[in-house]
Design a protein around this motif. Structure first.
Motif, PDB file in Angstrom:
ATOM      1  N   LEU A   1       0.826  -1.201   0.000  1.00  0.00           N
ATOM      2  CA  LEU A   1       0.000   0.000   0.000  1.00  0.00           C
ATOM      3  C   LEU A   1       0.866   1.258   0.000  1.00  0.00           C
ATOM      4  N   ILE A   2       0.238   2.365  -0.267  1.00  0.00           N
ATOM      5  CA  ILE A   2       0.939   3.653  -0.349  1.00  0.00           C
ATOM      6  C   ILE A   2       1.844   3.909   0.861  1.00  0.00           C
ATOM      7  N   ASP A   3       1.264   3.702   2.038  1.00  0.00           N
ATOM      8  CA  ASP A   3       1.956   4.171   3.232  1.00  0.00           C
ATOM      9  C   ASP A   3       3.075   3.258   3.703  1.00  0.00           C
ATOM     10  N   GLN A   4       3.280   2.157   2.982  1.00  0.00           N
ATOM     11  CA  GLN A   4       4.411   1.288   3.302  1.00  0.00           C
ATOM     12  C   GLN A   4       5.574   1.500   2.330  1.00  0.00           C
TER      13      GLN A   4
ATOM     14  N   HIS B   1       9.135   3.006   3.570  1.00  0.00           N
ATOM     15  CA  HIS B   1       9.891   2.098   4.440  1.00  0.00           C
ATOM     16  C   HIS B   1      10.414   0.903   3.646  1.00  0.00           C
TER      17      HIS B   1
ATOM     18  N   ARG C   1      13.467   1.817   1.846  1.00  0.00           N
ATOM     19  CA  ARG C   1      14.616   1.901   2.755  1.00  0.00           C
ATOM     20  C   ARG C   1      15.163   0.514   3.099  1.00  0.00           C
TER      21      ARG C   1
ATOM     22  N   ASP D   1      -2.549   4.694  -6.729  1.00  0.00           N
ATOM     23  CA  ASP D   1      -2.620   6.020  -7.325  1.00  0.00           C
ATOM     24  C   ASP D   1      -1.182   6.538  -7.514  1.00  0.00           C
TER      25      ASP D   1
ATOM     26  N   ASP E   1      -0.183   9.751  -5.487  1.00  0.00           N
ATOM     27  CA  ASP E   1      -0.050   9.467  -4.051  1.00  0.00           C
ATOM     28  C   ASP E   1       1.225   8.667  -3.788  1.00  0.00           C
TER      29      ASP E   1
ATOM     30  N   ARG F   1       4.352  10.795  -4.011  1.00  0.00           N
ATOM     31  CA  ARG F   1       4.462  11.614  -2.806  1.00  0.00           C
ATOM     32  C   ARG F   1       4.976  10.748  -1.643  1.00  0.00           C
TER      33      ARG F   1
ATOM     34  N   THR G   1       8.435  11.017   0.960  1.00  0.00           N
ATOM     35  CA  THR G   1       8.016  11.551   2.264  1.00  0.00           C
ATOM     36  C   THR G   1       9.183  12.049   3.112  1.00  0.00           C
ATOM     37  N   TRP G   2      10.233  11.244   3.161  1.00  0.00           N
ATOM     38  CA  TRP G   2      11.303  11.533   4.120  1.00  0.00           C
ATOM     39  C   TRP G   2      12.518  12.096   3.412  1.00  0.00           C
TER      40      TRP G   2
ATOM     41  N   ASN H   1      14.985  13.284   4.973  1.00  0.00           N
ATOM     42  CA  ASN H   1      16.109  12.781   5.763  1.00  0.00           C
ATOM     43  C   ASN H   1      15.659  11.580   6.563  1.00  0.00           C
ATOM     44  N   VAL H   2      16.632  10.819   7.056  1.00  0.00           N
ATOM     45  CA  VAL H   2      16.297   9.592   7.797  1.00  0.00           C
ATOM     46  C   VAL H   2      17.187   9.485   9.031  1.00  0.00           C
TER      47      VAL H   2
END
Lengths: 552, 153
Positions: B99-102, B105, B108, B121, B124, B127, B131-132, B134-135
């Motif tokens: 999914l998008i929000d994984q 990570h 990385r 999408d 999305d 974007r 997101t990050w 920096n890490v």
């Protein structure tokens, strides 16, 4: 205390924008509730019985006046004018609207605060000794090590979908004031042959299967600190159970494998991780440490005052002020200073709740009398860590006027209680009204003072958020055929003498359990030897006399 | 035992790919089969598999798929890092309930291609990958961490 640089600030700001975007996609139907749930949890937004609850992190319990004032403002702006301090040094707002959440997070970010990873199956807020940086008995201030862990654990790419939540506590004293061994990982910073290192414990926890964490390494060199933690987490992420949510905490893994086998696997992974090189540069810890330099204490003997001189000039030991000083202050490493506990447990009150006005009073006192520093205690109280003894009368007067002057630290009135059935959808029984009635009853009868140190902890269900397993007296609310029933247990401790409480026998109704608590204190008062706390007497005489009094 | 041809994703199913080489276009085998078949070049890891049993065969592998049957099962993140830490340079593809929000990570942890069950999408997702800026941690992507930047000479 620690201050964000542009990087820390950018991380928190990015998180707020990420959450805003997630909330938008949820509203547009691009995310299902199942998909959204872990995302909102990892931003501290939890759905309770009546409304959303927002849990804000207070890393290792340290904050300043400006931050507490923001917490007060948020209580007024987005909630009902109060907040609830938790057992893991967080604050919860119980009446937050989903629409307001991103704005509240943005407000928090302006004062270097956030709600990151305060819920969800990830590494939670790192907690610590509330007396850190002040305690006379600490080896070093544990907070720089906790901050190093905060950065490491924030948005960790590998450990964001763990089998279950993961709680870490870091302390640096023989005394344990953070329930360290009841955490998924407990760390004690130690000194050996002049070198700083970390003792690691793993697999502790409360919940439905309480366990005391075994020692898994007695010395991790400090320049391998994060690497070792990473190894512990990787073994857990790979092998922790995912078939049953109630068996998914690391304590079950450590228990099922046996500590020796878990240790073997961690050591193997640790050796590997050392070769990979995941440790932050050595200079980073030094950079963080500089933020925790002691404040400029006045150290000349002429200017510092001894407790006894100050008390004599202010009504003596027996006055209300004298009792507060005796009960609520703690030895400080700097001469002429103490740490002063601000009780959020007025008799008959809701444990851990503070109004926005009270928060502002405390913030002002911190600014004026405690080098702009404050702590949240795991006992759901607040703390002014560095108060000059000469300032205590003024501090107490202001606290007393704000309804914050209760002299009851570590007494039976200093109850830890979960939100219970008044707020929580998991609860089987109410915790808060019971805590209110017990503290009221003991305050009225004057028993509190006679009984002395007695830690009473109440959970409204077996998830044990109220730490009942670790109470000298623990109370667990259960549902018995549709009515609330309370099981009593005795002999727990979350401190360095950690132990798990044992159930006395059949449960009681609400009135019955209050009477039962009085009965067990009767047994204690009749049996105690000189200097014994309730817990000591219980350990010496065992369960039988208490059972006899309760059921005989 | 399913049909071996059914296992794995085809290049058509890959929605995001951060590599320039030609993708493998034949089916993947299970971890068990991979250890037995000396000619397999594509393998699929399930959450319960131990990624380390593949380490002796990394030289001949061109594609490792890591399956996420449910997005909340995070074992695949460790599997990915373990392979990268061992020097695997082939394609590492996240498949399943991705999914998008994984995405950020996963990136990385060393994933460089993504074949979600349901197409994401594009906007999305882009974007999310960004997101990050920096890490905080060192991971499989070899990005310089915030602490590294703070202390660079």
């Amino acid at each position: 205390m620690y201050r964000y640089d542009q990087y820390d600030q950018a991380m928190v700001d990015a998180r707020v924008e990420e959450f805003r975007d997630q909330a938008r996609r949820r509203l547009e139907g691009k995310l299902t509730e199942d998909q959204f749930k872990p995302l909102r949890l990892m931003n501290g937004l939890y759905l309770q019985l009546h409304a959303y609850m927002l849990r804000v992190a207070i890393p290792y319990g340290t904050l300043d006046a400006r931050q507490l004032e923001m917490l007060a403002d948020i209580a007024d702006k987005y909630d009902r004018g109060y907040g609830h301090f938790t057992t893991r040094q967080n604050i919860q707002y119980n009446w937050i609207k989903l629409d307001d959440c991103a704005d509240a997070l943005a407000d928090l970010a302006t004062v270097e605060m956030h709600a990151i990873q305060t819920s969800g199956n990830c590494i939670r807020n790192i907690s610590s000794d509330h007396f850190a940086g002040a305690a006379a008995d600490e080896v070093v201030d544990p907070r720089p090590y906790a901050e190093l862990m905060r950065q490491w654990s924030s948005f960790h790419p590998e450990f964001t979908y763990l089998p279950r939540k993961f709680k870490i506590a870091v302390i640096a004293s023989e005394k344990d004031r953070a329930a360290m061994r009841l955490h998924d990982i407990g760390v004690r910073i130690v000194q050996r042959d002049g070198a700083i290192g970390a003792e690691f414990y793993a697999g502790g926890g409360m919940g439905r299967t309480p366990m005391i964490a075994p020692l898994i390494r007695d010395f991790v060199p400090i320049d391998q600190f994060i690497t070792y933690a990473e190894a512990c987490l990787r073994v857990y992420n790979r092998y922790g159970r995912r078939d049953n949510k109630y068996k998914a905490r690391i304590k079950i893994l450590v228990h099922e494998l046996g500590a020796a086998e878990y240790i073997r696997q961690v050591e193997e992974e640790f050796a590997h991780m050392l070769s990979v090189g995941v440790e932050p540069p050595r200079e980073e810890l030094e950079r963080i440490k500089a933020f925790f330099a002691p404040p400029p204490f006045v150290s000349s003997e002429v200017e510092t005052q001894s407790l006894s001189t100050m008390l004599e000039a202010n009504g003596g030991q027996g006055s209300a002020f004298g009792q507060w000083v005796r009960r609520n202050t703690h030895a400080h490493k700097a001469p002429g200073y103490v740490s002063a506990v601000i009780s959020l447990k007025p008799a008959g009150g809701i444990p851990g709740d503070a109004t926005s006005e009270q928060m502002r009073v405390v913030a002002r006192l911190a600014r004026e009398y405690s080098f702009d520093e404050l702590r949240v205690m795991h006992t759901q109280n607040l703390l002014l860590p560095h108060v000059a003894i000469a300032d205590l009368p003024a501090v107490w007067q202001a606290l007393d006027a704000a309804g914050l002057g209760a002299a009851n630290m570590d007494t039976i009135e200093d109850i830890i209680a979960c939100p219970g059935l008044d707020y929580c959808s998991l609860a089987n029984a109410r915790s808060i009204p019971l805590a209110q009635r017990i503290s009221e009853r003991f305050a009225e009868t004057g028993r509190t003072e006679v009984v002395g140190e007695l830690k009473l902890k109440i959970s409204g269900c077996i998830n044990a958020c109220g730490h009942h397993h670790a109470g000298h007296i623990g109370i667990l609310g259960v549902d018995k055929k549709g009515t609330e029933n309370y099981q009593l247990s005795l002999g727990g401790s979350e401190a360095e003498d950690v132990s798990l409480a044992k159930i006395t026998g059949p449960g009681f109704d609400e009135d019955g359990v209050i009477a039962a608590v009085e009965k067990v204190t009767d047994v204690y008062l009749a049996s105690r030897a000189e200097g014994e706390r309730f817990l000591d007497t219980y350990r010496r005489i065992g369960m039988e006399p208490f059972k006899e009094a309760l059921y005989g | 035992m399913g049909n071996a041809r059914d296992l794995g994703t085809s290049p058509d199913e890959v929605q995001f790919r951060f590599r320039d080489d030609e993708p493998v276009d034949h089916a993947a085998v299970t971890v068990d089969s991979c250890c037995d078949q000396t000619n397999a070049t594509a393998v699929r890891i399930e959450p319960g598999d131990d990624a380390r049993v593949l380490l002796p065969f990394l030289d001949r592998l061109a594609l490792v798929e890591v399956n996420f049957p449910v997005f909340g099962d995070g074992r695949g993140y460790s599997a990915a890092r373990i392979l990268r830490e061992a020097g695997y340079t082939g394609e590492l593809r996240a498949v399943g309930d991705v999914l998008i929000d994984q995405l950020s990570h996963m990136r990385r942890c060393g994933f460089d291609s993504f074949a979600p069950d349901k197409r994401l999408d594009e906007e999305d997702a882009m974007r999310a990958f960004a997101t990050w800026e920096n890490v905080y941690q060192r991971a499989a992507d070899a990005r310089r961490t915030i602490a590294d930047k703070r202390h660079e000479a």
